[in-house]
Motif scaffolding. Structure first.
Motif, PDB file in Angstrom:
ATOM      1  N   PRO A 186     -11.881 -41.529   7.244  1.00 46.54           N
ATOM      2  CA  PRO A 186     -10.827 -40.875   8.020  1.00 46.54           C
ATOM      3  C   PRO A 186      -9.552 -41.707   8.071  1.00 46.54           C
ATOM      4  O   PRO A 186      -8.443 -41.140   8.019  1.00 46.54           O
ATOM      5  CB  PRO A 186     -11.444 -40.718   9.406  1.00 46.54           C
ATOM      6  N   TRP A 187      -9.650 -43.044   8.129  1.00 47.56           N
ATOM      7  CA  TRP A 187      -8.440 -43.852   8.187  1.00 47.56           C
ATOM      8  C   TRP A 187      -7.662 -43.782   6.891  1.00 47.56           C
ATOM      9  O   TRP A 187      -6.429 -43.764   6.894  1.00 47.56           O
ATOM     10  CB  TRP A 187      -8.797 -45.314   8.488  1.00 47.56           C
ATOM     11  N   ILE A 246      -7.478 -41.258   4.830  1.00 50.30           N
ATOM     12  CA  ILE A 246      -6.759 -39.985   4.744  1.00 50.30           C
ATOM     13  C   ILE A 246      -5.587 -39.972   5.709  1.00 50.30           C
ATOM     14  O   ILE A 246      -4.502 -39.480   5.407  1.00 50.30           O
ATOM     15  CB  ILE A 246      -7.722 -38.837   5.052  1.00 50.30           C
ATOM     16  N   HIS A 247      -5.795 -40.539   6.901  1.00 50.47           N
ATOM     17  CA  HIS A 247      -4.722 -40.577   7.883  1.00 50.47           C
ATOM     18  C   HIS A 247      -3.562 -41.395   7.349  1.00 50.47           C
ATOM     19  O   HIS A 247      -2.386 -41.008   7.474  1.00 50.47           O
ATOM     20  CB  HIS A 247      -5.276 -41.195   9.172  1.00 50.47           C
ATOM     21  N   GLU A 254      -2.849 -42.074   4.138  1.00 48.02           N
ATOM     22  CA  GLU A 254      -2.200 -41.403   3.012  1.00 48.02           C
ATOM     23  C   GLU A 254      -1.274 -40.315   3.480  1.00 48.02           C
ATOM     24  O   GLU A 254      -0.154 -40.164   2.994  1.00 48.02           O
ATOM     25  CB  GLU A 254      -3.264 -40.754   2.125  1.00 48.02           C
TER      26      GLU A 254
END
Lengths: 324, 323
Positions: free
Chosen positions: A90-91, A93-94, A96
């Motif tokens: 999740p980090w 993607i956050h 990016e």
């Protein structure tokens, strides 16, 4: 030899695009310099239609997520020291999407930056007919993403064009006050958004050296790439650059640390072979997929029937010699 | 200046009638709050109260998990009739004693009369205002929760990361997996909601359909039917098979991470009470479980996600009833 095709180098960094740069830093972390960077401005050669893409022998892999999983899968073949850390999904993607939005806003959305920094640095790398329309197409492709994030088309510090400035000064004084208020308000909103995102990352980093503790990972590479692209280029409109450099020293030092570790040594680079511009004019040829084969067959059948019908009609009617 | 004679006689053939204003309140009185959402997939059973659109379902779940109950659901309003052209909207009885942050404070407002042309007895709220309305209704201030209801600041930051995971990877996979409608369907169906398109989610954005470098301009087919233009699949970008494969792989990673994070907790990130993140996760899980087999099987493999969704679905459904 692994070839990584990326957007060209600028401003002391091996690539001007955040996705390409994070991939370069990551590859330097897991294996030093056994790959070649190819500076390319032709994203149409890639299977996904976008840079970066990786070429090894007959394999062409894109986009960057597939490249990372390809490297992880073939870690033994390439002798890489890869430790995959699944808990960071999740980090990653956050980072990016949110940090990427900020970088793209600085590079492509602010008019002063686009006109005086990004556009001149990229336009001469394209061959002659492309340099007149491709940079704008690039900019348009980022438009919908920045619009949905609310970061598109801000009024900048300077006027967009200085060409006709002699005729304008009389009208400017009336419009100026309201426009100036709007400009400041919009810029404050962007700063606020940036502060929320950057606060999260500075809290996540805390006082550690890397996000995961001792070893740098793909998340470090991604965040560092975005921070480098926010702090290093000489922006004419330094809206977010000032914010990053003054308020987030921990993130900047983390980015510099990773830069010294990976990018200070020069990476073998070459320029991509310039295609004959006629070859790049038609749209890229897609590799045939299963559903496409049927479509192509039907298309040829239709065209064949049509031409056959026209030919039959022409030759079926008797040719009448025009009377003299 | 007077209207000249002959013109006056001409105009007398077309008289102007003024009718008295209609009573805007209509026949039904609004006794409980009503939410306007997109219709669910199977509209037949009286049980179907959950919308099929992720955004609407997210707000429905938010209202239910915050403890608001006895809400009516209305499916017959089209997106074009909503505020800003986006559903969901919440139709609530007007409460003159409360001043919201968006309402002008007229301290000398007269008692609302509902017989005039404008109906002042109810209010229509768009999605961002729903949060404040719930806070007021439950007499709960936003400052009461130290970290917006999460365990601590680290959990609050992590929730942002999970939100971008859901709205990025999972949403992209949902969009790609929806079958593209046939030509006839796209002509006859009403215009679909302008949900986030793939080009705003994917990183880096997909290229135009004829490529960046080709001389041909990119084309897009938008069909203009009598019911409005359909823009369900903006086709002026090219989504290649490599991109689709990457989206699907990222989706599988996302669902794995989601399932591992949930474990056996009651609410996500170990919170004691349901949070907005739970509402978002429920909305996406519910929509995935009603989609095509390809993406549904990733979720059905994870038993804890299925069980969690089933439990939350019961809670959310209990708060709504059909008109």
């Amino acid at each position: 030899m692994i070839e990584l095709h990326v957007w060209p180098a600028q401003w002391g960094l091996p690539s001007m695009d955040p996705t390409c740069l994070s991939l370069i830093i990551y590859m330097q972390l897991i294996q030093s310099s056994s790959f070649v960077l190819v500076e390319s401005v032709n994203p149409d050669l890639s299977p996904s239609g976008q840079l970066p893409f990786l070429k090894y022998g007959q394999d062409i892999i894109a986009p960057s997520a597939s490249i990372v999983s390809y490297l992880v899968d073939n870690a033994d073949n390439f002798k890489l020291n890869v430790t995959s850390s699944p808990q960071n999904t999740p980090w990653l993607i956050h980072a990016e999407s949110n940090l990427g939005d900020l970088v793209l806003h600085m590079l492509y959305s602010l008019h002063a930056n686009w006109n005086e920094l990004t556009h001149p640095s990229i336009v001469y790398k394209f061959p002659v007919p492309q340099r007149y329309y491709t940079p704008n197409r690039l900019r348009e492709s980022y438009k919908s993403r920045l619009e949905s994030a609310g970061l598109w088309s801000l009024p900048g510090i300077e006027q967009e064009k200085k060409g006709f400035s002699k005729r304008r000064p009389r009208k400017e004084s009336k419009v100026d006050r309201r426009d100036r208020f709007l400009k400041v308000f919009e810029r404050e909103k962007v700063l606020e958004k940036a502060r929320t995102v950057l606060d999260i990352y500075s809290r996540l980093l805390g006082t550690k050296n890397y996000f995961d503790g001792d070893q740098p990972s793909l998340l470090d590479a991604t965040v560092a790439a975005h921070i480098l692209l926010l702090s290093r280029p000489p922006f004419p409109d330094p809206l977010l650059q000032d914010l990053v450099n003054t308020s987030y020293p921990s993130l900047v030092s983390h980015a510099n640390r990773l830069y010294d570790q990976t990018l200070s040594a020069s990476i073998p680079t070459r320029k991509a072979a310039q295609n004959n511009f006629l070859q790049s004019l038609p749209p890229p040829f897609r590799v045939a997929e299963e559903s496409d084969v049927w479509e192509t067959r039907l298309r040829f059948a239709f065209i064949g029937l049509m031409l056959g019908g026209v030919a039959t009609y022409l030759f079926a009617t008797p040719y009448v010699h025009p009377t003299l | 200046m007077q209207v000249p004679g002959p013109l006056k006689t001409l105009f007398s053939y077309f008289p102007l009638y003024t009718h008295p204003p209609l009573n805007a309140k209509g026949n039904r009185a609004l006794d409980c709050p009503t939410i306007w959402v997109h219709p669910p997939r199977t509209n037949n059973s009286p049980d179907a109260v959950l919308s099929s659109d992720v955004e609407c379902l997210k707000w429905q779940a938010y209202l239910a998990l915050r403890g608001v109950s006895n809400i009516q659901v209305r499916f017959d309003v089209d997106a074009q009739g909503a505020i800003d052209g986006r559903l969901p909207n919440l139709h609530v009885p007007f409460d003159a004693s409360v001043t919201y942050s968006w309402s002008a404070d007229n301290k000398d407002k007269k008692a609302q009369s509902s017989n005039g042309p404008i109906d002042d007895s109810t209010e229509l709220l768009s999605a961002p205002h729903i949060v404040e309305w719930v806070d007021v209704k439950l007499a709960h201030s936003a400052l009461d929760d130290p970290w917006e209801g999460y365990k601590d600041e680290g959990a609050k930051d992590e929730s942002r990361a999970w939100v971008s995971l859901l709205e990025g990877n999972v949403h992209a996979a949902l969009i790609i997996s929806q079958p593209s409608p046939s030509f006839l369907e796209s002509l006859l169906a009403p215009p679909s909601p302008p949900s986030a398109s793939l080009e705003s989610i994917l990183v880096p954005p997909p290229p135009p359909s004829t490529g960046f470098l080709s001389l041909l301009p990119s084309y897009s087919f938008t069909l203009f039917s009598p019911f409005g233009s359909t823009s369900s699949s903006p086709s002026n970008v090219r989504i290649s098979s490599a991109t689709k494969k990457a989206v699907f792989e990222k989706y599988v990673e996302a669902i794995t991470a989601l399932s591992e994070k949930l474990g056996t907790d009651k609410w996500f990130l170990g919170s004691g009470h349901p949070t907005p993140l739970d509402a978002l996760v429920f909305a996406y899980l519910h929509c995935i479980l009603q989609s095509s087999e390809v993406i549904r099987k990733e979720v059905t493999r994870r038993v804890n996600l299925v069980a969690w969704e089933w439990r939350v679905r019961g809670m959310v459904k209990a708060a709504y009833k059909r008109t």
